[in-house]
Each structure stands twice: as C-alpha cells, then as structure tokens.
Design a protein around this motif. Structure first.
Motif, mmCIF file in Angstrom:
data_model
loop_
_atom_site.group_PDB
_atom_site.id
_atom_site.type_symbol
_atom_site.label_atom_id
_atom_site.label_comp_id
_atom_site.label_asym_id
_atom_site.label_seq_id
_atom_site.Cartn_x
_atom_site.Cartn_y
_atom_site.Cartn_z
ATOM 1 N N TRP A 297 37.839 23.976 -29.832
ATOM 2 C CA TRP A 297 37.720 24.743 -31.065
ATOM 3 C C TRP A 297 38.167 23.892 -32.262
ATOM 4 C CZ3 TRP A 297 36.070 29.833 -30.534
ATOM 5 C CH2 TRP A 297 36.160 30.405 -29.258
ATOM 6 N N THR A 298 37.436 23.981 -33.341
ATOM 7 C CA THR A 298 37.826 23.349 -34.601
ATOM 8 C C THR A 298 37.653 24.378 -35.713
ATOM 9 O OG1 THR A 298 37.047 21.183 -33.836
ATOM 10 C CG2 THR A 298 37.416 21.433 -36.194
ATOM 11 N N GLN A 299 38.705 24.540 -36.501
ATOM 12 C CA GLN A 299 38.683 25.461 -37.627
ATOM 13 C C GLN A 299 39.072 24.654 -38.864
ATOM 14 O OE1 GLN A 299 41.928 28.384 -37.664
ATOM 15 N NE2 GLN A 299 40.445 29.971 -38.196
ATOM 16 N N GLY B 254 35.340 27.199 -41.937
ATOM 17 C CA GLY B 254 34.306 26.850 -40.967
ATOM 18 C C GLY B 254 34.914 26.838 -39.581
ATOM 19 N N GLY C 94 34.071 25.738 -35.385
ATOM 20 C CA GLY C 94 33.210 25.139 -34.375
ATOM 21 C C GLY C 94 33.759 25.410 -32.987
ATOM 22 N N LYS C 95 32.849 25.618 -32.048
ATOM 23 C CA LYS C 95 33.221 25.843 -30.649
ATOM 24 C C LYS C 95 32.274 25.036 -29.773
ATOM 25 C CE LYS C 95 33.210 29.345 -27.018
ATOM 26 N NZ LYS C 95 32.699 30.682 -26.674
ATOM 27 N N GLU C 96 32.844 24.287 -28.853
ATOM 28 C CA GLU C 96 32.047 23.495 -27.914
ATOM 29 C C GLU C 96 32.424 23.891 -26.502
ATOM 30 O OE1 GLU C 96 29.425 20.532 -26.405
ATOM 31 O OE2 GLU C 96 29.557 21.564 -28.330
ATOM 32 N N ALA D 194 30.839 19.747 -35.063
ATOM 33 C CA ALA D 194 30.622 18.401 -34.568
ATOM 34 C C ALA D 194 31.920 17.809 -33.997
ATOM 35 C CB ALA D 194 30.058 17.518 -35.679
ATOM 36 N N HIS D 195 33.067 18.132 -34.597
ATOM 37 C CA HIS D 195 34.328 17.583 -34.090
ATOM 38 C C HIS D 195 34.654 18.158 -32.712
ATOM 39 C CE1 HIS D 195 38.116 15.549 -34.094
ATOM 40 N NE2 HIS D 195 38.813 16.665 -34.110
ATOM 41 N N SER D 196 34.407 19.436 -32.522
ATOM 42 C CA SER D 196 34.645 20.045 -31.208
ATOM 43 C C SER D 196 33.794 19.353 -30.144
ATOM 44 C CB SER D 196 34.305 21.544 -31.249
ATOM 45 O OG SER D 196 35.152 22.221 -32.134
ATOM 46 N N GLN D 197 32.544 19.123 -30.457
ATOM 47 C CA GLN D 197 31.644 18.443 -29.512
ATOM 48 C C GLN D 197 32.117 17.020 -29.253
ATOM 49 O OE1 GLN D 197 27.612 17.390 -30.780
ATOM 50 N NE2 GLN D 197 26.902 18.237 -28.826
#
Length: 90
Positions: free
Chosen positions: A84-86, A72, A74-76, A1-4
């Motif tokens: 990217w958020t890791q 976790g 994330g990729k947007e 969600a943070h990447s988005q």
C-alpha cells in the motif's frame, strides 16, 4: 506505481533501491506539492491498512494534517502483500 515497484523489486521503503524518494517520484510523474507518504504491507484490505496507519502516530499525523488537501492511494496485490502507498499533497 510505488506499491508495484516494492513488490516487483522486493523491498519496503519510502526510498527505492535507485535512491529515489517520494518527492523524486512525484516530480517524475508530474505531481507537484507532495507533502507526505504512508506505506504499508500485508494488511488484507482497506479497513485493515487504515487501522494500522491510524494506530501509528506518524502515519496518523499525515492522515489528520489539515493542510493536506490532496490524496492518492495505491495497492499492489501479490504473495506477501498487498503493498500500500498513500500520498498527500497541498
């Protein structure tokens, strides 16, 4: 969600424009034990973003920290990205 969110609202930071930190976002999502967050933008694939993080002392330390037992990612996609958020937890 943070990447988005970074893509949609056009920012790149651990703290979002509303002032929410990674810990605030984790709490809101019901995730406890957040320990660290890595972010990146523009690396075309997983190999490139991992290489960028491993080339950065702070990001590398987050990845190699043995007390981080949860992960976790994330990729947007999008123009100017991907974002990217890791996140790491205990």
């Amino acid at each position: 969600a943070h990447s988005q969110d970074m893509r949609v609202r056009d920012y790149f930071d651990h703290t979002d424009p509303d002032g929410l930190t990674p810990w605030d976002r984790a709490d809101a999502a019901g995730v406890s034990g957040l320990a660290a967050e890595n972010i990146a933008v523009g690396q075309p694939d997983a190999a490139a973003v991992v290489q960028a993080w491993m080339d950065s002392p702070g990001h590398r330390a987050n990845i190699l920290e043995c007390s981080h037992t949860r992960h976790g990612l994330g990729k947007e996609p999008g123009q100017g990205g991907p974002w990217w958020t890791q996140v790491f937890g205990r």
